[in-house]
Design an enzyme around this catalytic site. Structure first.
Site, mmCIF file in Angstrom:
data_model
loop_
_atom_site.group_PDB
_atom_site.id
_atom_site.type_symbol
_atom_site.label_atom_id
_atom_site.label_comp_id
_atom_site.label_asym_id
_atom_site.label_seq_id
_atom_site.Cartn_x
_atom_site.Cartn_y
_atom_site.Cartn_z
ATOM 1 N N ARG A 239 -6.986 3.811 5.855
ATOM 2 C CA ARG A 239 -6.184 3.092 6.844
ATOM 3 C C ARG A 239 -7.084 2.622 7.987
ATOM 4 O O ARG A 239 -8.040 3.328 8.371
ATOM 5 C CB ARG A 239 -5.091 4.003 7.416
ATOM 6 N N HIS A 287 -7.075 -5.435 2.091
ATOM 7 C CA HIS A 287 -6.229 -4.290 1.701
ATOM 8 C C HIS A 287 -5.825 -4.415 0.220
ATOM 9 O O HIS A 287 -4.642 -4.494 -0.116
ATOM 10 C CB HIS A 287 -4.976 -4.213 2.594
HETATM 11 P P1 NAP Z 1 -3.487 12.692 -1.098
HETATM 12 O O1 NAP Z 1 -3.384 12.981 -2.560
HETATM 13 O O2 NAP Z 1 -2.391 13.145 -0.209
HETATM 14 O O3 NAP Z 1 -4.869 13.310 -0.596
HETATM 15 C C1 NAP Z 1 -5.180 13.444 0.753
HETATM 16 C C2 NAP Z 1 -6.458 14.258 0.900
HETATM 17 O O4 NAP Z 1 -6.837 14.247 2.279
HETATM 18 C C3 NAP Z 1 -6.283 15.729 0.510
HETATM 19 O O5 NAP Z 1 -7.437 16.197 -0.135
HETATM 20 C C4 NAP Z 1 -6.130 16.420 1.870
HETATM 21 O O6 NAP Z 1 -6.577 17.758 1.909
HETATM 22 C C5 NAP Z 1 -7.042 15.592 2.725
HETATM 23 N N1 NAP Z 1 -6.679 15.720 4.141
HETATM 24 C C6 NAP Z 1 -5.518 15.399 4.745
HETATM 25 N N2 NAP Z 1 -5.566 15.684 6.054
HETATM 26 C C7 NAP Z 1 -6.775 16.230 6.285
HETATM 27 C C8 NAP Z 1 -7.426 16.747 7.430
HETATM 28 N N3 NAP Z 1 -6.826 16.780 8.619
HETATM 29 N N4 NAP Z 1 -8.670 17.216 7.286
HETATM 30 C C9 NAP Z 1 -9.290 17.216 6.083
HETATM 31 N N5 NAP Z 1 -8.727 16.742 4.947
HETATM 32 C C10 NAP Z 1 -7.494 16.243 5.049
HETATM 33 O O7 NAP Z 1 -3.634 11.131 -0.859
HETATM 34 P P2 NAP Z 1 -4.151 10.006 -1.863
HETATM 35 O O8 NAP Z 1 -3.132 9.656 -2.857
HETATM 36 O O9 NAP Z 1 -5.483 10.432 -2.378
HETATM 37 O O10 NAP Z 1 -4.302 8.766 -0.873
HETATM 38 C C11 NAP Z 1 -5.138 8.822 0.270
HETATM 39 C C12 NAP Z 1 -4.880 7.632 1.175
HETATM 40 O O11 NAP Z 1 -5.427 6.454 0.610
HETATM 41 C C13 NAP Z 1 -3.414 7.271 1.395
HETATM 42 O O12 NAP Z 1 -2.813 8.107 2.359
HETATM 43 C C14 NAP Z 1 -3.499 5.834 1.861
HETATM 44 O O13 NAP Z 1 -3.606 5.766 3.261
HETATM 45 C C15 NAP Z 1 -4.817 5.348 1.242
HETATM 46 N N6 NAP Z 1 -4.594 4.288 0.227
HETATM 47 C C16 NAP Z 1 -5.167 3.069 0.431
HETATM 48 C C17 NAP Z 1 -5.002 2.085 -0.520
HETATM 49 C C18 NAP Z 1 -5.645 0.739 -0.353
HETATM 50 O O14 NAP Z 1 -5.357 -0.172 -1.114
HETATM 51 N N7 NAP Z 1 -6.537 0.567 0.586
HETATM 52 C C19 NAP Z 1 -4.262 2.338 -1.685
HETATM 53 C C20 NAP Z 1 -3.702 3.585 -1.850
HETATM 54 C C21 NAP Z 1 -3.880 4.570 -0.885
HETATM 55 P P3 NAP Z 1 -5.858 18.906 1.042
HETATM 56 O O15 NAP Z 1 -6.230 18.600 -0.398
HETATM 57 O O16 NAP Z 1 -6.471 20.141 1.520
HETATM 58 O O17 NAP Z 1 -4.388 18.780 1.286
HETATM 59 C C1 GLV Z 2 -1.679 1.396 0.006
HETATM 60 O O1 GLV Z 2 -2.329 1.211 0.993
HETATM 61 C C2 GLV Z 2 -1.012 2.609 -0.307
HETATM 62 O O2 GLV Z 2 -0.905 3.481 0.567
HETATM 63 O O3 GLV Z 2 -0.565 2.742 -1.456
#
Ligand code: NAP
Ligand code: GLV
Length: 324
Positions: A239, A287
């Site tokens: 983000r 994005h």
């Molecule tokens: P997720 O499965 O919820 O994973 C989040 C990770 O971040 C987990 O390992 C979590 O730790 C860690 N985390 C959260 N808060 C933390 C903190 N304060 N300190 C250290 N580690 C922390 O999320 P995801 O599915 O991988 O997605 C991640 C992000 O990618 C989304 O939230 C979104 O913003 C972004 N995204 C972007 C796009 C794009 O097109 N640019 C697309 C999809 C997603 P724990 O494992 O210990 O809980």
């Molecule tokens: C895209 O940014 C998502 O959070 O899936």
């Protein structure tokens, strides 16, 4: 069972068709933000009805307005058609409504290819070869040492762990940072604030895949980015609000950082006059690193609705206190 569809900037028809095919017994309506607020049942002619007359059990949403949440008082679950729920959690949500994020649903492989591409582009100095080609110059560059090109992945969740796994296919040393301890094959894992400096010091390339929460907002700032080794790179695919933009610019301009690949921004679309567009060391994409895949998403949401109706647990339920 009733399902409301409320996704801004998304053409609803294919979603309604897909949901109807997966859940034939569902009555599905599109929420319209106009004064009439006329939900249109899938496959039925549009009928004017009062907003309160269509009370959905489940909603499929992306960036819904507060009015939608306030009107839909019977929601058992809100299905976000993205992985990040930061926009959704800014709304006043009924405490009893489950918030469910997308679990991969075709995004992880896209994220892995985007990040690997960016890392390899830096490692192989491909931007310099692009310049050499413009000048018709046949110029080798000294190969870099892979063992000195460690990639640090902030966030080892659904997307971060897939990215960490993909990077290992190219034999880059991979570090990972998360809130709770992790044991992923081949990944040197760091946990919590106290291990963040060591993680940053050890990562030549920093990949951000954290959710946006009060704890992670502005985490990429002058103080943290200065802890990357000199000549480091930043890849932000999570983000825009994770990154303090002027701090990145200052560290690029001072030469401490060698480059940044940015897919997400504080203001989207990125305004035409924004300095990122023309910066020689910044790559901008709109994005798009991991897009929502409609068919996979519909199948995942329908599967979760079926599980909830059968009283079974589902993955991807957001903890509003944690913020992800
Ligand atoms: P997720 O499965 O919820 O994973 C989040 C990770 O971040 C987990 O390992 C979590 O730790 C860690 N985390 C959260 N808060 C933390 C903190 N304060 N300190 C250290 N580690 C922390 O999320 P995801 O599915 O991988 O997605 C991640 C992000 O990618 C989304 O939230 C979104 O913003 C972004 N995204 C972007 C796009 C794009 O097109 N640019 C697309 C999809 C997603 P724990 O494992 O210990 O809980
Ligand atoms: C895209 O940014 C998502 O959070 O899936």
């Amino acid at each position: 069972m009733k399902i409301a569809f409320c996704c801004t900037d998304t053409r609803p028809e294919p979603w309604l068709e897909g949901l109807k095919a997966e859940l034939p017994d569902a009555e599905i309506a599109v929420w319209q933000p106009d004064a009439a607020r006329t939900p249109t049942a899938a496959g039925l002619p549009a009928q004017p009805r009062a907003a309160s007359s269509f009370q959905a059990d489940y909603a499929v949403v992306w960036a819904p307005p507060q009015t939608f949440i306030d009107e839909q008082t019977q929601l058992k679950a809100l299905f976000n058609i993205g992985a990040g729920v930061d926009a959704l959690l800014k709304l006043r949500l009924p405490p009893s409504t489950l918030v469910v994020r997308l679990d991969d649903a075709g995004m992880a492989v896209q994220m892995a290819e985007y990040v690997c591409h960016a890392v390899i582009r830096y490692f192989r100095e491909l931007a310099d070869y692009d310049v050499a080609q413009q000048e018709a110059r046949w110029a080798y560059r000294k190969p870099r040492r892979r063992q000195q090109f460690s990639v640090g992945v902030l966030g080892l969740g659904v997307l971060g762990s897939r990215v960490a796994q993909a990077l290992q296919q190219f034999e880059f040393p991979v570090n990972g940072w998360s809130r709770s301890p992790k044991a992923l094959p081949g990944v040197r894992a760091y946990t919590g604030q106290e291990e963040l400096p060591a993680f940053l010091n050890a990562s030549q390339v920093l990949v951000n895949l954290l959710p946006l929460t009060p704890h992670t907002e502005n985490l990429l700032n002058r103080q943290t980015l200065s802890q990357l080794p000199a000549g480091g790179y930043v890849i932000n695919v999570a983000r825009g609000a994770h990154l303090v933009e002027e701090d990145l610019l200052a560290l690029l301009d001072s030469g401490h950082l060698a480059g940044a690949t940015l897919d997400v921004f504080r203001t989207e679309p990125l305004p035409p006059q924004h300095p990122f567009w023309k910066h020689p060391r910044i790559t901008v994409t709109p994005h798009t690193s991991a897009r929502t895949m409609r068919d996979e998403t519909i199948a995942q949401i329908a599967g979760k609705i079926r599980a909830l109706r059968a009283g079974q647990p589902i993955a991807g339920v957001v903890d509003p206190q944690r913020g992800y």
